[in-house]
Motif scaffolding. Sequence first.
Motif: not given
Length: 323
Positions: A128-132, A135-144, A247-248, A292-296
């Motif tokens: 979220x910090x990067x997206x704000x 920058x790019x937004x990527x899905x974050x699967x959870x359950x750690x 700037x990202x 950005x796609x590769x980074x995500x």
Amino acid sequence: MAIPKLVLVCILLLVFRHANSQSLKANFYRRTCPSLETIVNATTATFISSAPSLAPALLRMHFHDCFVRGCDGSVLINSTSNNTAEKAAIPNQSLRGFQVIDAVKSAVERQCPGRVSCADILALVARDAVSLINGPFWPVPLGRRDGRVSNSTEALFQLPPPFFNSTQLIASFAAKNLTVKDLVVLSGSHTIGVAHCSSITSRLYNFTGRGDSDPSMDPNYVAALKRRCSPTDANSIIQMDPGSSQVFDEDYYSIVSKRRGLFQSDGALLTNSVTNAYVQQHSTSSRLSSFLNDFSKSMVKMGKIEVLTGSAGEIRRVCSVIN
């Protein structure tokens, strides 16, 4: 033919780690904390809006967490009289943004007590910090789950330092099941943020122990850096991507292609055929959407490194203290 015991153990370990990473899922907290991502984003935004420089710091914190014992929140743990934690290791002494993680954890605990791990919170905050900052937004699967071990020596030896060459970097990333492409893509995070002069002093003033500079760097860039950083300057900061450090974008690769990467590890990307090809490709034409796609994709992979799930580890009540 019988499989040697050591090989069998390694195979089983890889299978176990893969199974753990596969158990992460996007809707993990759908019933136990449905407002989680809203809370994380809103709280993170209150910090980033007034201090956008925290975005690269939080991204770096997530990276440092995942490369030591996996993405288990162990970098957040404070040292005690009986243990020197990861935070105290030299590579982690310049980490910033712990107050953001603490604030987000407190906000989440008020709504969903004892349900969300600090490891998941760190992964979400970094995204979220990067997206704000656009920058790019990527899905974050959870359950750690949160780890119960944090050791400064492990951090010192497992985090790839800025003076690694390409062979060392590739090996370091491979040990975490990350590819050569992941290496060059994630290095692109240096498009935002700053570094301390102390991190490049030897590269500028004593590269081989003879009072010389790194010959792989553009000499004009060396001269410019020397004007900013004296041999004894440990506190001044310099942009990793001069003129574009907030700037990202893919400008980082243009900088590296001109032999102006700040760290030896940046310059090392030119010495491997795969990483060099990616650098050249993204420095000669506008391929921001591709980067950005590769980074995500690489961030999703990084966020799954050696995660603890199920009944492993714990859910910390306070991120800096083991329960």
